[in-house]
Design an enzyme around this catalytic site. Structure first.
Site, PDB file in Angstrom:
ATOM      1  N   SER A 145     -16.902 -35.723  -1.844  1.00  0.00           N
ATOM      2  CA  SER A 145     -16.180 -34.470  -1.620  1.00  0.00           C
ATOM      3  C   SER A 145     -16.891 -33.625  -0.564  1.00  0.00           C
ATOM      4  O   SER A 145     -17.113 -34.089   0.542  1.00  0.00           O
ATOM      5  CB  SER A 145     -16.020 -33.726  -2.945  1.00  0.00           C
ATOM      6  OG  SER A 145     -15.042 -32.724  -2.857  1.00  0.00           O
ATOM      7  N   ASP A 169      -9.977 -36.900  -4.371  1.00  0.00           N
ATOM      8  CA  ASP A 169     -11.377 -36.488  -4.392  1.00  0.00           C
ATOM      9  C   ASP A 169     -12.265 -37.511  -5.110  1.00  0.00           C
ATOM     10  O   ASP A 169     -11.967 -37.942  -6.221  1.00  0.00           O
ATOM     11  CB  ASP A 169     -11.454 -35.138  -5.106  1.00  0.00           C
ATOM     12  CG  ASP A 169     -12.798 -34.455  -4.940  1.00  0.00           C
ATOM     13  OD1 ASP A 169     -13.806 -35.031  -5.374  1.00  0.00           O
ATOM     14  OD2 ASP A 169     -12.835 -33.345  -4.377  1.00  0.00           O
TER      15      ASP A 169
END
Length: 309
Positions: A38, A185
């Protein structure tokens, strides 16, 4: 001194990594291999492609973080501006501005694809929710019949930073499958992959992990009375869960835990004071960590196994 670095996710709070990295570099550390999830994948990609911490500080100071939210005319509609894209596209904002910005930054260093880097230099974590599998990029691209050397690093970072529901899913299209794979993510499956460079026995150099610690106030009660209030409660619970995941004793010994105060993962309207706080927190925490770090003691405690004496 050589070292590997692993950066966890944490949205805009990832600014704190820059301060920590700068302090590590001032102490003589140079990054051999780098990984990130991320927000951590953004810092990892920039470092792997040749940016120094000093250069990252300049990027941090000049970047308008609010422009990383990909908006269309729909977002200007009152009340429905967020609901419509969420219902139609499974996410409120586009994540393309980050990909475009990262493409620009990497080109300034003459880098575009994973093939432009030494083999194994950079690893980025994402989540394939179509297959229910964690992705380590570029390693796992061949199973999609995609050449790792030709895949854009900026696209991989976009995958890794696509926070569920906040950003619209990345759709990975391949020649052998009519429907796209939905990628989100990396923190869904591995927000802190500090294990990724581990080897059996004694490593040639240390792997340092960088984690973000937000304040943990009393868990609020969410009043759920419909699909949108349920979404809000689910989204906030998911973000809080990232901060609360357990780190074992071995990982803790090599991890720099950086306090991020009250700054939240999706606080894209950061003030200059917010940025300065995160950056300074990273520097201060890295200083304290290095003052206590002893590589030989770490190896004796965690890496020497029976037969290595």
């Amino acid at each position: 001194m050589k070292a590997d670095a692993v950066f966890e996710g944490g949205g805009v709070r990832g600014i704190a990594f820059i301060g920590a990295v700068q302090e590590m570099e001032r102490s003589g550390y140079r990054w051999e291999r780098i990984a990130g999830t991320s927000a951590g994948s953004v810092v990892a990609a920039l470092l792997a492609c040749g940016y120094s911490a000093r250069e990252l500080v300049q990027i941090m100071k000049t970047l308008d973080y609010s422009r990383l939210l990909g908006k269309t005319w729909v977002h200007s509609l009152p009340l429905l501006g967020k609901a419509i894209p969420l219902l139609l596209h499974s996410g409120i904002y586009l994540n393309t501005p980050l990909e475009d910005q990262l493409t620009y930054w990497l080109k300034r260093k003459g880098v575009s694809t994973f093939g432009d880097l030494p083999d194994g230099k950079l690893k980025i974590i994402a989540s394939d929710i179509s297959s229910g599998k964690m992705l380590i990029l570029p390693d796992d691209l061949p199973r999609y019949h995609i050449s790792p050397s030709k895949f854009p690093i900026a696209a991989a970072v976009r995958m890794s930073t696509t926070i569920p529901y906040f950003f619209q899913p990345y759709r990975l299209r391949t020649k052998l499958r009519r429907k796209p794979y939905y990628i989100l993510d990396g923190g869904l499956l591995s927000n802190y992959p500090v294990w990724i460079f581990d080897v059996e026995g004694i490593p040639r150099w240390p792997t340092f992990g960088f984690r973000l610690l937000g304040e943990q106030p009393e868990t609020p009660f969410y009043d759920i009375n419909g699909p949108f209030s349920m979404f809000r409660a689910m989204f906030q619970t998911m973000l809080r869960a990232h901060d609360q995941r357990h780190v074992d004793k071995h990982s803790r010994a090599r991890t720099i835990f950086i306090p991020t105060g009250k700054v939240t993962t999706t606080q894209f309207d950061l003030t200059a004071e917010d940025r300065d706080f995160l950056y300074q927190s990273g520097r201060d925490t890295a200083k304290r960590f290095l003052a206590a770090w002893d590589y030989e003691m770490y190896v004796k405690a965690f890496r020497i196994v029976r037969g290595d004496w």
